[in-house]
Design an enzyme around this catalytic site. Structure first.
Site, short mmCIF file in Angstrom:
data_model
loop_
_atom_site.label_atom_id
_atom_site.label_comp_id
_atom_site.label_asym_id
_atom_site.label_seq_id
_atom_site.Cartn_x
_atom_site.Cartn_y
_atom_site.Cartn_z
N HIS A 1 1.33 -1.15 0.09
CA HIS A 1 0.42 0.61 -0.03
C HIS A 1 0.83 1.09 -0.41
O HIS A 1 0.72 1.87 -0.31
CB HIS A 1 -0.77 0.18 0.85
CG HIS A 1 -1.83 -1.05 1.50
ND1 HIS A 1 -2.13 -1.70 2.83
CD2 HIS A 1 -3.23 -1.59 0.33
CE1 HIS A 1 -3.58 -2.66 2.56
NE2 HIS A 1 -3.23 -2.25 1.41
N LYS B 1 -16.09 -7.15 5.66
CA LYS B 1 -15.05 -7.85 5.39
C LYS B 1 -14.43 -8.38 6.84
O LYS B 1 -13.56 -8.82 7.55
CB LYS B 1 -13.30 -6.81 5.34
CG LYS B 1 -13.56 -7.07 3.77
CD LYS B 1 -12.22 -6.53 3.12
CE LYS B 1 -11.84 -6.99 1.58
NZ LYS B 1 -10.78 -6.09 1.21
N ARG C 1 -2.08 -6.40 -8.79
CA ARG C 1 -0.97 -7.79 -8.52
C ARG C 1 -1.67 -8.23 -9.01
O ARG C 1 -2.89 -8.71 -9.42
CB ARG C 1 -1.01 -8.29 -7.24
CG ARG C 1 -0.55 -7.16 -5.80
CD ARG C 1 -1.49 -7.52 -4.89
NE ARG C 1 -2.78 -7.37 -4.25
CZ ARG C 1 -3.12 -7.80 -3.15
NH1 ARG C 1 -3.07 -8.00 -2.03
NH2 ARG C 1 -5.15 -6.96 -3.24
N SER D 1 -2.80 -7.90 2.44
CA SER D 1 -3.42 -7.72 4.33
C SER D 1 -3.58 -8.74 4.42
O SER D 1 -3.27 -9.23 5.91
CB SER D 1 -5.02 -5.96 3.93
OG SER D 1 -3.57 -5.79 4.04
P1 ADP Z 1 -10.04 -3.60 -0.59
O1 ADP Z 1 -10.94 -3.93 0.16
O2 ADP Z 1 -10.06 -1.95 -1.29
O3 ADP Z 1 -9.30 -4.57 -1.36
P2 ADP Z 1 -6.93 -3.54 0.50
O4 ADP Z 1 -6.59 -2.51 1.26
O5 ADP Z 1 -6.72 -4.90 0.58
O6 ADP Z 1 -8.56 -2.16 0.27
O7 ADP Z 1 -6.58 -2.96 -0.73
C1 ADP Z 1 -6.74 -1.53 -1.81
C2 ADP Z 1 -5.70 -1.06 -2.68
O8 ADP Z 1 -4.46 -1.70 -2.81
C3 ADP Z 1 -6.35 -2.61 -3.68
O9 ADP Z 1 -6.40 -1.67 -4.53
C4 ADP Z 1 -5.04 -3.69 -3.73
O10 ADP Z 1 -5.62 -3.56 -4.61
C5 ADP Z 1 -3.95 -2.41 -3.39
N1 ADP Z 1 -2.66 -3.51 -2.90
C6 ADP Z 1 -3.14 -4.37 -1.66
N2 ADP Z 1 -1.85 -4.66 -1.39
C7 ADP Z 1 -0.93 -4.48 -2.67
C8 ADP Z 1 0.48 -4.66 -3.09
N3 ADP Z 1 1.11 -5.48 -2.07
N4 ADP Z 1 1.53 -3.92 -4.01
C9 ADP Z 1 0.31 -3.60 -4.20
N5 ADP Z 1 -1.08 -3.03 -4.53
C10 ADP Z 1 -1.42 -3.35 -3.48
#
Ligand code: ADP
Length: 162
Positions: free
Chosen positions: A19, A43, A92, A130
């Site tokens: 992130h 979630k 990803r 996450s």
């Molecule tokens: P959501 O519940 O919207 O999926 P996340 O917190 O899981 O929220 O992810 C937010 C954003 O960050 C999404 O666009 C996700 O694809 C991106 N993201 C999550 N992990 C990574 C990573 N390791 N590298 C790049 N982008 C990521």
């Protein structure tokens, strides 16, 4: 010229190095980047909304053009309210693609003035999710390669209190 504002929505439960990389790179593409932390009760997050807001604020405190707010509305309404012209998402490998493609398509139908912009995950940060960070931590594994050091402590404290 009008200020270019981007929103980066997510659950950030917890905030990972993946992130942070998207935030750092995304912040260079806009005048102002607004990180939207979702309530996302479906979630069942490990960290409360307040804890996630504080975590993301703490880890982005040195980024001058980044702010952090909560949102619990339709993403497009949130983006519109913030005056954003783009929504930032990280991609990803192939795992994210189908869901993100579909969501970007539907969001475009809702509001075609706001573009979804995808940044490819950094190769070394690509596997970080996450959900897996939480799983690894619950089984006693080390998560320091995946999240900022203060978040390692946040997760440990949370698990100790469970
Ligand atoms: P959501 O519940 O919207 O999926 P996340 O917190 O899981 O929220 O992810 C937010 C954003 O960050 C999404 O666009 C996700 O694809 C991106 N993201 C999550 N992990 C990574 C990573 N390791 N590298 C790049 N982008 C990521």
């Amino acid at each position: 010229m009008a200020e270019r504002i981007g929103v980066y929505p997510g659950t950030f439960d917890p905030l990972t190095l993946g992130h942070l990389d998207i935030i750092r790179r995304g912040a260079r593409l806009v005048d102002r980047l607004v990180i939207g932390v979702t309530t996302n009760p479906s979630k069942e997050p490990m960290f409360s909304l307040e804890e996630r807001l504080a975590m993301v604020r703490r880890e982005t405190a040195d980024a001058a053009n980044v702010s952090v707010v909560e949102f619990n509305s339709l993403l497009m309404d949130f983006a519109e309210r913030e005056g954003a012209s783009l929504i930032l998402r990280g991609l990803r490998a192939v795992a994210d693609f189908e869901y993100e493609y579909q969501m970007a398509g539907m969001n475009q139908q809702l509001n075609d003035r706001i573009e979804t912009v995808f940044l490819m995950a950094d190769v070394s940060l690509q596997p970080i999710a996450s959900r897996l960070v939480k799983e690894i931590a619950r089984y006693g594994g080390a998560i320091d390669k995946f999240v900022p050091s203060a978040v390692v402590a946040d997760v440990a404290a949370k698990l100790a209190g469970e």
